[in-house]
Write a protein that holds these residues in place. Structure first.
Motif, PDB file in Angstrom:
ATOM      1  N   GLY A   1      -8.978  -0.525-104.842  1.00  0.00           N
ATOM      2  CA  GLY A   1      -7.727  -0.878-106.673  1.00  0.00           C
ATOM      3  C   GLY A   1      -7.599  -0.168-107.312  1.00  0.00           C
ATOM      4  O   GLY A   1      -7.271   1.077-106.883  1.00  0.00           O
ATOM      5  N   LYS A   2      -6.932  -0.239-108.119  1.00  0.00           N
ATOM      6  CA  LYS A   2      -6.355   0.809-109.237  1.00  0.00           C
ATOM      7  C   LYS A   2      -7.777   1.348-110.361  1.00  0.00           C
ATOM      8  O   LYS A   2      -7.308   2.553-110.743  1.00  0.00           O
TER       9      LYS A   2
ATOM     10  N   ASN B   1      -5.362   1.879-105.008  1.00  0.00           N
ATOM     11  CA  ASN B   1      -4.610   1.021-105.576  1.00  0.00           C
ATOM     12  C   ASN B   1      -3.668   0.059-105.466  1.00  0.00           C
ATOM     13  O   ASN B   1      -1.939   0.007-105.439  1.00  0.00           O
TER      14      ASN B   1
ATOM     15  N   ASP C   1      -2.932  -3.838-106.297  1.00  0.00           N
ATOM     16  CA  ASP C   1      -2.654  -4.347-107.447  1.00  0.00           C
ATOM     17  C   ASP C   1      -3.056  -5.999-107.171  1.00  0.00           C
ATOM     18  O   ASP C   1      -3.463  -6.167-105.912  1.00  0.00           O
ATOM     19  N   PRO C   2      -3.591  -6.139-107.804  1.00  0.00           N
ATOM     20  CA  PRO C   2      -4.224  -8.222-107.918  1.00  0.00           C
ATOM     21  C   PRO C   2      -2.539  -9.045-107.424  1.00  0.00           C
ATOM     22  O   PRO C   2      -1.423  -8.111-107.412  1.00  0.00           O
ATOM     23  N   ASN C   3      -3.095  -9.621-106.596  1.00  0.00           N
ATOM     24  CA  ASN C   3      -1.741 -10.072-105.850  1.00  0.00           C
ATOM     25  C   ASN C   3      -0.846  -8.570-105.033  1.00  0.00           C
ATOM     26  O   ASN C   3       0.034  -9.507-105.862  1.00  0.00           O
ATOM     27  N   PRO C   4      -1.563  -8.833-103.855  1.00  0.00           N
ATOM     28  CA  PRO C   4      -1.032  -7.874-103.468  1.00  0.00           C
ATOM     29  C   PRO C   4      -0.026  -8.125-102.700  1.00  0.00           C
ATOM     30  O   PRO C   4       0.602  -9.172-102.370  1.00  0.00           O
ATOM     31  N   ARG C   5       1.673  -7.078-103.321  1.00  0.00           N
ATOM     32  CA  ARG C   5       2.626  -6.958-102.084  1.00  0.00           C
ATOM     33  C   ARG C   5       2.415  -6.509-100.585  1.00  0.00           C
ATOM     34  O   ARG C   5       1.365  -6.354 -99.966  1.00  0.00           O
TER      35      ARG C   5
ATOM     36  N   CYS D   1       2.638  -3.159 -98.779  1.00  0.00           N
ATOM     37  CA  CYS D   1       0.733  -2.838 -99.018  1.00  0.00           C
ATOM     38  C   CYS D   1       0.146  -3.005 -97.555  1.00  0.00           C
ATOM     39  O   CYS D   1      -0.361  -1.686 -97.473  1.00  0.00           O
TER      40      CYS D   1
ATOM     41  N   SER E   1      -8.093  -9.371-104.491  1.00  0.00           N
ATOM     42  CA  SER E   1      -7.320  -9.520-104.291  1.00  0.00           C
ATOM     43  C   SER E   1      -6.982  -7.780-102.873  1.00  0.00           C
ATOM     44  O   SER E   1      -6.457  -8.188-102.085  1.00  0.00           O
ATOM     45  N   THR E   2      -8.247  -7.677-103.253  1.00  0.00           N
ATOM     46  CA  THR E   2      -8.575  -6.503-102.887  1.00  0.00           C
ATOM     47  C   THR E   2      -8.665  -7.019-100.821  1.00  0.00           C
ATOM     48  O   THR E   2      -8.644  -6.000 -99.925  1.00  0.00           O
TER      49      THR E   2
ATOM     50  N   CYS F   1      -6.210  -8.191 -99.079  1.00  0.00           N
ATOM     51  CA  CYS F   1      -5.097  -7.651 -98.744  1.00  0.00           C
ATOM     52  C   CYS F   1      -5.674  -7.224 -96.973  1.00  0.00           C
ATOM     53  O   CYS F   1      -4.815  -5.790 -96.495  1.00  0.00           O
TER      54      CYS F   1
END
Length: 128
Positions: free
Chosen positions: A38-39, A67, A69-73, A76, A99-100, A103
């Motif tokens: 993540g970030k 990087n 995101d929470p609730n990744p797009r 990504c 989220s990670t 993803c």
């Protein structure tokens, strides 16, 4: 529908001292890993440095997708899958939370699937 094999194996190492087991676990699968995180909290708390140290000690080649995101797009996921295809990644390793992990699983699936995992699985429900 095209023929395929589908295995969604996920192994989670959690707790004190578990990072030390990571290199051996990864080495069982391969020597090229995509590290997905993540970030930045793993860098602030020192986990990132420890993971890199353990993987390098096992001579594992590391590629990174930071990087997330929470609730990744889905973009990504596509980007991570492209890295996997281009570099011959053998393992996608998520460091972080849900989220990670989600993803990373989607990246692994997309990197081996000839279609579009998002469209076929979630939008069209073609994959059962």
């Amino acid at each position: 529908m095209k023929n395929f094999n589908y295995n969604v194996s996920t192994k989670i190492l959690f707790g004190t001292g578990k990072v030390d087991e990571l290199g051996n676990e990864v080495k069982k699968i391969g020597s090229k890993v995509l590290l997905v995180y993540g970030k930045g909290s793993i860098k602030k708390n020192g986990l990132y440095d420890k993971v890199i140290e353990v993987l390098k000690r096992e001579e594992i080649t590391i590629f990174e997708l930071p990087n997330v995101d929470p609730n990744p797009r889905i973009e990504c996921v596509y980007y991570g899958a492209e890295i996997c295809k281009r570099e011959g990644i053998e393992l996608v390793l998520a460091i972080g939370g849900g989220s990670t992990i989600d993803c990373a699983k989607a990246i692994a699936a997309q990197s081996r699937y000839n279609g579009d995992v998002w469209e076929d699985l979630y939008v069209k429900n073609k994959i059962k």
